[in-house]
Design a protein around this motif. Sequence first.
Motif, mmCIF file in Angstrom:
data_model
loop_
_atom_site.group_PDB
_atom_site.id
_atom_site.type_symbol
_atom_site.label_atom_id
_atom_site.label_comp_id
_atom_site.label_asym_id
_atom_site.label_seq_id
_atom_site.Cartn_x
_atom_site.Cartn_y
_atom_site.Cartn_z
ATOM 1 N N HIS A 42 56.483 43.437 19.287
ATOM 2 C CA HIS A 42 55.886 44.458 18.596
ATOM 3 C C HIS A 42 55.280 45.154 19.016
ATOM 4 O O HIS A 42 54.661 45.987 18.062
ATOM 5 C CB HIS A 42 55.936 43.901 17.325
ATOM 6 C CG HIS A 42 56.962 42.628 16.295
ATOM 7 N ND1 HIS A 42 57.471 43.415 15.167
ATOM 8 C CD2 HIS A 42 56.603 41.764 16.245
ATOM 9 C CE1 HIS A 42 58.508 42.341 14.294
ATOM 10 N NE2 HIS A 42 57.784 41.359 15.573
ATOM 11 N N GLY A 43 54.591 45.538 20.222
ATOM 12 C CA GLY A 43 54.060 46.142 20.488
ATOM 13 C C GLY A 43 52.563 46.804 19.357
ATOM 14 O O GLY A 43 51.691 44.924 18.843
ATOM 15 N N ASP A 44 51.999 47.537 19.883
ATOM 16 C CA ASP A 44 50.058 47.991 18.403
ATOM 17 C C ASP A 44 50.773 47.898 16.713
ATOM 18 O O ASP A 44 50.122 47.095 16.137
ATOM 19 C CB ASP A 44 50.233 49.073 18.785
ATOM 20 C CG ASP A 44 49.815 49.793 20.076
ATOM 21 O OD1 ASP A 44 49.488 48.472 20.491
ATOM 22 O OD2 ASP A 44 49.959 50.856 20.942
ATOM 23 N N ASP A 45 52.197 47.030 16.565
ATOM 24 C CA ASP A 45 53.062 47.363 15.136
ATOM 25 C C ASP A 45 52.250 45.610 15.384
ATOM 26 O O ASP A 45 52.428 45.283 13.772
ATOM 27 C CB ASP A 45 54.163 47.287 14.800
ATOM 28 C CG ASP A 45 54.648 49.048 14.645
ATOM 29 O OD1 ASP A 45 53.177 49.197 14.953
ATOM 30 O OD2 ASP A 45 56.114 49.018 14.533
ATOM 31 N N ALA A 46 51.836 44.673 15.479
ATOM 32 C CA ALA A 46 52.062 43.157 15.665
ATOM 33 C C ALA A 46 50.253 43.494 14.526
ATOM 34 O O ALA A 46 50.531 42.783 13.723
ATOM 35 C CB ALA A 46 51.641 42.763 16.789
ATOM 36 N N GLY A 47 49.366 44.372 15.149
ATOM 37 C CA GLY A 47 47.943 44.077 14.080
ATOM 38 C C GLY A 47 48.620 44.944 12.697
ATOM 39 O O GLY A 47 48.058 44.207 11.808
ATOM 40 N N LEU A 48 49.089 45.742 12.828
ATOM 41 C CA LEU A 48 49.634 46.478 11.697
ATOM 42 C C LEU A 48 49.802 45.639 10.910
ATOM 43 O O LEU A 48 50.132 45.807 8.984
ATOM 44 C CB LEU A 48 49.971 47.527 11.779
ATOM 45 C CG LEU A 48 50.923 48.327 10.367
ATOM 46 C CD1 LEU A 48 49.789 49.067 9.912
ATOM 47 C CD2 LEU A 48 52.072 49.551 10.839
#
Length: 202
Positions: A42-48
Motif C-alpha cells: 500500500h506504500g504511503d497509504d499504509a499509514g493513512l
Amino acid sequence: MPLTGTKTASTPKPKRGVAYDAIIDQLDSEWASLKQDNPELHGDDAGLLAYFHSCTRSLLHDIRDPYTQTWPAEYEEASRVPKLCAYLRSLQDQEGTPVKIAREQMLQGLRTSWPAYRDLNPVEIPNGTSILDQECPPFSWEALVSNWPGETAQPHTQSLPHFSSKEVADFNLAAFALLFLNRQLRYYLTDLKPHPTDDGRS
C-alpha cells in the motif's frame, strides 16, 4: 377493503438501522484480507489506512448510526458531527452519480486533511519517555478524538465526540463520511482510491 379503483395511502418505509457489529466485522476482515498494514502493498497509504481504521472505529463507537442518531440541542449547535450526519442522511436515498460525486469530494477532503493530521503525531516515541506516555503509538493526545469537552459542557453532551483541533475534526469527519459513502456504493469500506464518476469527475 378498499373500493375498486381507489388506492390506499402508502406508508413510508422505515429507515433501516446501521448494523454496527457488521461494519466492525467488515473493517476487521478488510484489514486482514487486504493486508492494509503492509507498506510494500500500500506504500504511503499504509499509514493513512491505519489512521482511517482507528478514527472510524472511534466515531462508530460514539455515533453508531449517522442516519438515525439524534443530538442534544447544545451539541447540534456547537458540533460539526450532527451536520455531517445530516449530510449523509440527505444522500441516503440517492443512487449513482450524486453519491459517487459526493464520495469523490469526501475522498479529496480526506487526502487534503491527511498531512496536517499526520503531522500532529510523533514519528517515534522520544527517548526517555514511557510507552504509556503515548495513547497508542504512534498516536498522540493532540490527534485523538477527545470525549472531554471541558468544564462548561452539559452532562448529556460530555460523552459525545469532540475534537481537539480543526485538523483533527477535518480528518476524522472526512474518514467517517467516506466509510458510509463507500458502504452506500458497495465499495470496500476502506477504499481510499478515486473512482471516476459518470460525468468524468475523479
